[in-house]
Enzyme design. Sequence first.
Site, PDB file in Angstrom:
ATOM      1  N   HIS A 278       1.002  -1.214  -0.015  1.00 51.29           N
ATOM      2  CA  HIS A 278      -0.078  -0.055   0.102  1.00 51.29           C
ATOM      3  C   HIS A 278       0.707   1.187  -0.237  1.00 51.29           C
ATOM      4  O   HIS A 278       0.460   2.354  -0.157  1.00 51.29           O
ATOM      5  CB  HIS A 278      -0.925   0.030   1.090  1.00 51.29           C
ATOM      6  CG  HIS A 278      -1.842   0.918   1.494  1.00 51.29           C
ATOM      7  ND1 HIS A 278      -1.933   1.958   0.269  1.00 51.29           N
ATOM      8  CD2 HIS A 278      -2.913   1.184   2.093  1.00 51.29           C
ATOM      9  CE1 HIS A 278      -3.102   2.776   0.593  1.00 51.29           C
ATOM     10  NE2 HIS A 278      -3.669   2.307   1.763  1.00 51.29           N
ATOM     11  N   CYS A 279       2.092   1.037   0.167  1.00 52.93           N
ATOM     12  CA  CYS A 279       3.003   2.392   0.234  1.00 52.93           C
ATOM     13  C   CYS A 279       4.085   2.728  -1.008  1.00 52.93           C
ATOM     14  O   CYS A 279       3.706   3.445  -1.483  1.00 52.93           O
ATOM     15  CB  CYS A 279       3.716   2.156   1.589  1.00 52.93           C
ATOM     16  SG  CYS A 279       2.756   2.100   2.897  1.00 52.93           S
ATOM     17  N   ILE A 280       4.978   1.703  -0.886  1.00 49.72           N
ATOM     18  CA  ILE A 280       6.189   2.312  -1.983  1.00 49.72           C
ATOM     19  C   ILE A 280       5.573   2.233  -3.428  1.00 49.72           C
ATOM     20  O   ILE A 280       6.042   3.140  -3.956  1.00 49.72           O
ATOM     21  CB  ILE A 280       7.364   0.992  -1.830  1.00 49.72           C
ATOM     22  CG1 ILE A 280       7.426   0.573  -0.516  1.00 49.72           C
ATOM     23  CG2 ILE A 280       8.450   1.651  -2.605  1.00 49.72           C
ATOM     24  CD1 ILE A 280       8.299   1.610   0.483  1.00 49.72           C
ATOM     25  N   ILE A 282       2.807   3.469  -4.202  1.00 53.22           N
ATOM     26  CA  ILE A 282       1.822   4.542  -4.207  1.00 53.22           C
ATOM     27  C   ILE A 282       2.217   5.895  -3.780  1.00 53.22           C
ATOM     28  O   ILE A 282       1.931   6.991  -4.598  1.00 53.22           O
ATOM     29  CB  ILE A 282       0.479   4.172  -3.479  1.00 53.22           C
ATOM     30  CG1 ILE A 282      -0.110   2.885  -4.137  1.00 53.22           C
ATOM     31  CG2 ILE A 282      -0.342   5.379  -3.064  1.00 53.22           C
ATOM     32  CD1 ILE A 282      -1.324   2.369  -3.565  1.00 53.22           C
ATOM     33  N   ASP A 283       2.638   5.971  -2.598  1.00 55.89           N
ATOM     34  CA  ASP A 283       3.108   7.302  -2.118  1.00 55.89           C
ATOM     35  C   ASP A 283       3.722   7.961  -2.951  1.00 55.89           C
ATOM     36  O   ASP A 283       3.593   9.353  -2.879  1.00 55.89           O
ATOM     37  CB  ASP A 283       4.005   6.896  -0.780  1.00 55.89           C
ATOM     38  CG  ASP A 283       3.111   6.097   0.294  1.00 55.89           C
ATOM     39  OD1 ASP A 283       1.861   5.818  -0.226  1.00 55.89           O
ATOM     40  OD2 ASP A 283       3.623   5.671   1.327  1.00 55.89           O
TER      41      ASP A 283
END
Length: 434
Positions: A278-280, A282-283
């Site tokens: 959910h992070c790398i 997307i962020d």
Amino acid sequence: MTENIGSAAQALLRKAEDRSAVFGVVGLGYVGLPLVVEIAAAGYRVVGYDVKDAVVNGVNQGRSHIQDVPTERLAPLVRDKKVTATQDASALAGADVISICVPTPLSKTRDPDVSYVLAAADAIGGVVRAGQAIVLESTTYPGTTRELLMPRLERDGHKVGEDVFLAFSPERVDPGNPTWHTQNTPKVIGGVTPVCNRVVLALYEPVFEQLVPVSSPEAAELVKLLENTFRSVNIGLVNEMAIVCDKLGVDVWEVIEAAATKPFGFMKFTPGPGLGGHCIPIDPHYLAWKMRSLNYKTRFIEVAGEVNSEMPVFWVRKVAEQLNEQAKSVRGSRVLVVGVAYKKDIDDLRESPALDIIRLLHQQGADLRYHDPYIPSLDEDGRHLESVPLTAEELEASDCVVIVTDHSSLDYDLIRAHARALVDTRNVLRRKKS
Ligand SMILES: NC(=O)c1ccc[n+]([C@@H]2O[C@H](COP(=O)([O-])OP(=O)(O)OC[C@H]3O[C@@H](n4cnc5c(N)ncnc54)[C@H](O)[C@@H]3O)[C@@H](O)[C@H]2O)c1
């Protein structure tokens, strides 16, 4: 110490000191539920608010749906009424501190989707009262706290920094990490005003091992984006190095291991099937989007994104090469994907590169199966797949086995002994051997 600040802030400082502050946590997922447990363990009472029936009912029965939160840890806190959960946003009116942990995905056009943050902000805006502190934990672009949250809190005449307090504090949890978790990972806090910072620092101090104050919510928002962009760019660099080495006929893992012996100026990253979670993946796009609105192109983010998203294609080509060695085409060949979670030892499939690999192989006509001890079934490209047992028969019946996720519990000796052809995107077979 408290004489320069108003009565609302002083009251919150006192409630932090005697732990009588009540926390509300909005969103009880991978980030929210571990936070709930740590807040309760610090001695506060916590009300968790989520929009999902199953999540709320589960928590109220003391059952954890998050791998990093053992039910044995949650259940006593629920039994002792330190933790309750609700679907009723009006319950947040009774909270002194509200921490927001809702999703921040990308839209179909890969722009920030802040609809969950807005929904949470509207829910809180409807109940906000003097003497509350609000902390946004969801990863987002710089400016979100001040531009989206603050106006909703001040709508009914409240003033941030005077009677309500607002900060951004990025959640940095790394699901499945046995060493670093919510409580012992330093917590960055950026308040809208110095008083906001002081109040949130005092409230969070009993919960976390170390607090790291910064001077503004924008700085705190950027801390998280820098961290994850740093990872994305460095993973992109080693992934490109894997492609370079492949073309040059050099072993990329040998190169990386030798480079990592340098005691300074090098940090080891490893290539793989692409980015997931959910992070790398997307962020960094949150930052790229924000900067596009200021007419600036974040080039490192774009290039890393391109290289990383090409990796599934690279690995599918490796599968095709292995089949070619057996005079077979991808179409009609039986391919077993081992590990589909986006990283090892977790049950999270979000943005997993395994899904891209499965889709690409499926589009080329492969007869696909997968095994993952953490993911019993999945849907991709209009197909429903169920995890098959990892057996000698299954391995021998496959024309090619592709290891996408290197779960610790997998039997790599069995794979090595029975696979007819192997593609190892994580170099796990050699690592386990050594
Ligand atoms: N998962 C991670 O490893 C990780 C790590 C650091 C930061 N983050 C960030 O933390 C945030 C949350 O991520 P997550 O992985 O916990 O998401 P998640 O999907 O696991 O959990 C989010 C929860 O919020 C609930 N929710 C959605 N809208 C809501 C609303 N309006 N009101 C109340 N509840 C609502 C959902 O039902 C869900 O239970 C994201 O911004 C993410 O980028 C995630």
